[in-house]
Design a protein around this motif. Structure first.
Motif, PDB file in Angstrom:
ATOM      1  N   ALA A  23       0.841  -1.192   0.000  1.00  0.00           N
ATOM      2  CA  ALA A  23       0.000   0.000   0.000  1.00  0.00           C
ATOM      3  C   ALA A  23       0.874   1.239   0.000  1.00  0.00           C
ATOM      4  O   ALA A  23       2.004   1.222   0.500  1.00  0.00           O
ATOM      5  CB  ALA A  23      -0.915  -0.001   1.219  1.00  0.00           C
ATOM      6  N   SER A  24       0.328   2.312  -0.567  1.00  0.00           N
ATOM      7  CA  SER A  24       1.074   3.556  -0.685  1.00  0.00           C
ATOM      8  C   SER A  24       0.218   4.721  -0.217  1.00  0.00           C
ATOM      9  O   SER A  24      -0.959   4.818  -0.574  1.00  0.00           O
ATOM     10  CB  SER A  24       1.485   3.767  -2.140  1.00  0.00           C
ATOM     11  N   PRO A  25       0.798   5.615   0.586  1.00  0.00           N
ATOM     12  CA  PRO A  25       0.023   6.782   1.018  1.00  0.00           C
ATOM     13  C   PRO A  25      -0.072   7.825  -0.089  1.00  0.00           C
ATOM     14  O   PRO A  25       0.791   7.892  -0.961  1.00  0.00           O
ATOM     15  CB  PRO A  25       0.831   7.318   2.198  1.00  0.00           C
ATOM     16  N   GLY A  26      -1.090   8.609  -0.067  1.00  0.00           N
ATOM     17  CA  GLY A  26      -1.321   9.591  -1.103  1.00  0.00           C
ATOM     18  C   GLY A  26      -0.151  10.536  -1.297  1.00  0.00           C
ATOM     19  O   GLY A  26       0.428  11.013  -0.339  1.00  0.00           O
ATOM     20  N   GLY A  27       0.212  10.791  -2.547  1.00  0.00           N
ATOM     21  CA  GLY A  27       1.262  11.744  -2.853  1.00  0.00           C
ATOM     22  C   GLY A  27       2.658  11.159  -2.866  1.00  0.00           C
ATOM     23  O   GLY A  27       3.611  11.830  -3.212  1.00  0.00           O
ATOM     24  N   TYR A  28       2.789   9.915  -2.475  1.00  0.00           N
ATOM     25  CA  TYR A  28       4.104   9.286  -2.441  1.00  0.00           C
ATOM     26  C   TYR A  28       4.054   7.960  -3.197  1.00  0.00           C
ATOM     27  O   TYR A  28       2.998   7.383  -3.372  1.00  0.00           O
ATOM     28  CB  TYR A  28       4.549   9.004  -1.007  1.00  0.00           C
ATOM     29  N   ASN A  29       5.197   7.481  -3.613  1.00  0.00           N
ATOM     30  CA  ASN A  29       5.263   6.142  -4.186  1.00  0.00           C
ATOM     31  C   ASN A  29       6.012   5.194  -3.257  1.00  0.00           C
ATOM     32  O   ASN A  29       6.635   4.257  -3.691  1.00  0.00           O
ATOM     33  CB  ASN A  29       5.942   6.180  -5.553  1.00  0.00           C
ATOM     34  N   LYS A  30       5.945   5.466  -1.974  1.00  0.00           N
ATOM     35  CA  LYS A  30       6.626   4.638  -0.985  1.00  0.00           C
ATOM     36  C   LYS A  30       5.700   3.484  -0.637  1.00  0.00           C
ATOM     37  O   LYS A  30       4.621   3.682  -0.096  1.00  0.00           O
ATOM     38  CB  LYS A  30       6.907   5.491   0.254  1.00  0.00           C
ATOM     39  N   LEU A  31       6.110   2.276  -0.977  1.00  0.00           N
ATOM     40  CA  LEU A  31       5.264   1.108  -0.775  1.00  0.00           C
ATOM     41  C   LEU A  31       5.553   0.439   0.553  1.00  0.00           C
ATOM     42  O   LEU A  31       6.702   0.153   0.876  1.00  0.00           O
ATOM     43  CB  LEU A  31       5.473   0.102  -1.899  1.00  0.00           C
ATOM     44  N   ILE A  32       4.478   0.166   1.310  1.00  0.00           N
ATOM     45  CA  ILE A  32       4.576  -0.572   2.549  1.00  0.00           C
ATOM     46  C   ILE A  32       4.002  -1.959   2.301  1.00  0.00           C
ATOM     47  O   ILE A  32       2.851  -2.094   1.857  1.00  0.00           O
ATOM     48  CB  ILE A  32       3.783   0.120   3.680  1.00  0.00           C
ATOM     49  N   PHE A  33       4.791  -2.998   2.599  1.00  0.00           N
ATOM     50  CA  PHE A  33       4.419  -4.360   2.270  1.00  0.00           C
ATOM     51  C   PHE A  33       3.908  -5.131   3.477  1.00  0.00           C
ATOM     52  O   PHE A  33       4.323  -4.890   4.611  1.00  0.00           O
ATOM     53  CB  PHE A  33       5.626  -5.113   1.695  1.00  0.00           C
ATOM     54  N   GLY A  34       3.051  -6.102   3.190  1.00  0.00           N
ATOM     55  CA  GLY A  34       2.665  -7.083   4.180  1.00  0.00           C
ATOM     56  C   GLY A  34       3.708  -8.184   4.268  1.00  0.00           C
ATOM     57  O   GLY A  34       4.719  -8.160   3.555  1.00  0.00           O
ATOM     58  N   ALA A  35       3.456  -9.165   5.131  1.00  0.00           N
ATOM     59  CA  ALA A  35       4.431 -10.231   5.370  1.00  0.00           C
ATOM     60  C   ALA A  35       4.404 -11.310   4.300  1.00  0.00           C
ATOM     61  O   ALA A  35       5.301 -12.142   4.249  1.00  0.00           O
ATOM     62  CB  ALA A  35       4.192 -10.863   6.730  1.00  0.00           C
ATOM     63  N   GLY A  36       3.372 -11.304   3.464  1.00  0.00           N
ATOM     64  CA  GLY A  36       3.306 -12.268   2.374  1.00  0.00           C
ATOM     65  C   GLY A  36       2.481 -13.507   2.724  1.00  0.00           C
ATOM     66  O   GLY A  36       2.345 -13.885   3.886  1.00  0.00           O
ATOM     67  N   THR A  37       1.919 -14.106   1.676  1.00  0.00           N
ATOM     68  CA  THR A  37       1.192 -15.376   1.786  1.00  0.00           C
ATOM     69  C   THR A  37       1.766 -16.337   0.753  1.00  0.00           C
ATOM     70  O   THR A  37       1.829 -16.004  -0.434  1.00  0.00           O
ATOM     71  CB  THR A  37      -0.315 -15.199   1.529  1.00  0.00           C
ATOM     72  N   ARG A  38       2.164 -17.507   1.219  1.00  0.00           N
ATOM     73  CA  ARG A  38       2.703 -18.508   0.297  1.00  0.00           C
ATOM     74  C   ARG A  38       1.563 -19.328  -0.277  1.00  0.00           C
ATOM     75  O   ARG A  38       0.843 -20.022   0.451  1.00  0.00           O
ATOM     76  CB  ARG A  38       3.698 -19.426   1.013  1.00  0.00           C
ATOM     77  N   LEU A  39       1.395 -19.237  -1.596  1.00  0.00           N
ATOM     78  CA  LEU A  39       0.342 -19.980  -2.287  1.00  0.00           C
ATOM     79  C   LEU A  39       0.931 -21.218  -2.939  1.00  0.00           C
ATOM     80  O   LEU A  39       1.931 -21.132  -3.643  1.00  0.00           O
ATOM     81  CB  LEU A  39      -0.320 -19.105  -3.357  1.00  0.00           C
ATOM     82  N   ALA A  40       0.302 -22.358  -2.671  1.00  0.00           N
ATOM     83  CA  ALA A  40       0.690 -23.610  -3.327  1.00  0.00           C
ATOM     84  C   ALA A  40      -0.514 -24.121  -4.111  1.00  0.00           C
ATOM     85  O   ALA A  40      -1.580 -24.361  -3.535  1.00  0.00           O
ATOM     86  CB  ALA A  40       1.135 -24.642  -2.293  1.00  0.00           C
ATOM     87  N   VAL A  41      -0.359 -24.249  -5.416  1.00  0.00           N
ATOM     88  CA  VAL A  41      -1.417 -24.785  -6.269  1.00  0.00           C
ATOM     89  C   VAL A  41      -1.001 -26.182  -6.687  1.00  0.00           C
ATOM     90  O   VAL A  41       0.019 -26.367  -7.351  1.00  0.00           O
ATOM     91  CB  VAL A  41      -1.637 -23.893  -7.504  1.00  0.00           C
TER      92      VAL A  41
END
Lengths: 114, 112
Positions: B92-110
């Motif tokens: 996600a990025s706050p308005g006016g910036y391109n600074k991305l804040i990431f979550g911890a991730g989800t490992r998907l196995a298909v």
């Protein structure tokens, strides 16, 4: 087209040694540049970002520093590495023009401090 | 304080079925949301994004839904394929910036 180069791909360094990771971007001008770290089993943590030459913002207090000596060059450094500095380091860039754009990542550097 | 949360560390789905990956955020200033896919020892690659003025965005098999009132977004993959197996990060990025804040991730196995 734009490309991002990050090196080295892997690095094993002893505790207390210095660090220098380099990242360069081609095919664009005035990009925003970022350093992220992924610790084992963790998400991506933003370490530094830069909106221009010599302009560095630090997101978390740590043993690392960043510099941007040229428009498309971003360097991550440490004077003395700690064991806790081990991780997967990622450089990224995004367009500065416009508010909502995605970031593009390099291939990453796996750093192991021993 | 985690501003972007992916509460499911892993997800297993059968090939051909729908994969639903979830993400929650706490910062009301976020107005741009992205999903990235990551293979081991590689950098993340951008998948799909959505602006806060929309509630849905589609790109082929991938659809992102945004519920601003609940501060929740999800990524739907239909149909899931074995090549989709990877770690998926919400950002996600706050308005006016391109600074991305990431979550911890989800490992998907298909799996077949």
């Amino acid at each position: 087209s734009q490309t991002i180069h990050q090196w080295p791909a892997t690095l094993v360094q002893p505790v207390g040694s210095p660090l220098s990771l380099e990242c360069t971007v081609e095919g664009t001008s005035n990009p925003n540049l970022y350093w992220y770290r992924q610790a084992a089993g963790r998400g991506l943590q933003l370490l530094f970002y830069s909106v221009g030459i010599g302009q560095i913002s630090s997101e978390v207090p740590q043993n690392l520093s960043a510099s941007r000596p040229q428009d498309r060059q971003f360097i991550l450094s440490s004077k003395k590495l700690l064991l806790s500095d081990s991780g997967f380091y990622l450089c990224a860039w995004s367009e500065r023009q416009g508010m909502n754009t995605e970031a593009f990542f390099g291939q990453g550097t796996r750093l192991t401090v021993v | 304080d985690q501003q972007v949360k992916q509460n499911s560390p892993s997800l297993s789905v059968q090939e051909g079925r729908i994969s639903i990956l979830n993400c929650d955020y706490t910062n009301s200033m976020f107005d741009y949301f992205l999903w990235y896919k990551k293979y081991p020892a590689e950098g993340p690659t951008f998948l799909i994004s959505i602006s806060s003025i929309k509630d849905k965005n589609e790109d082929g098999r991938f659809t992102v839904f945004l519920n601003k009132s609940a501060k929740h977004l999800s990524l739907h993959i239909v149909p899931s394929q074995p090549g989709d197996s990877a770690v998926y990060f919400c950002a996600a990025s706050p308005g006016g910036y391109n600074k991305l804040i990431f979550g911890a991730g989800t490992r998907l196995a298909v799996h077949p």
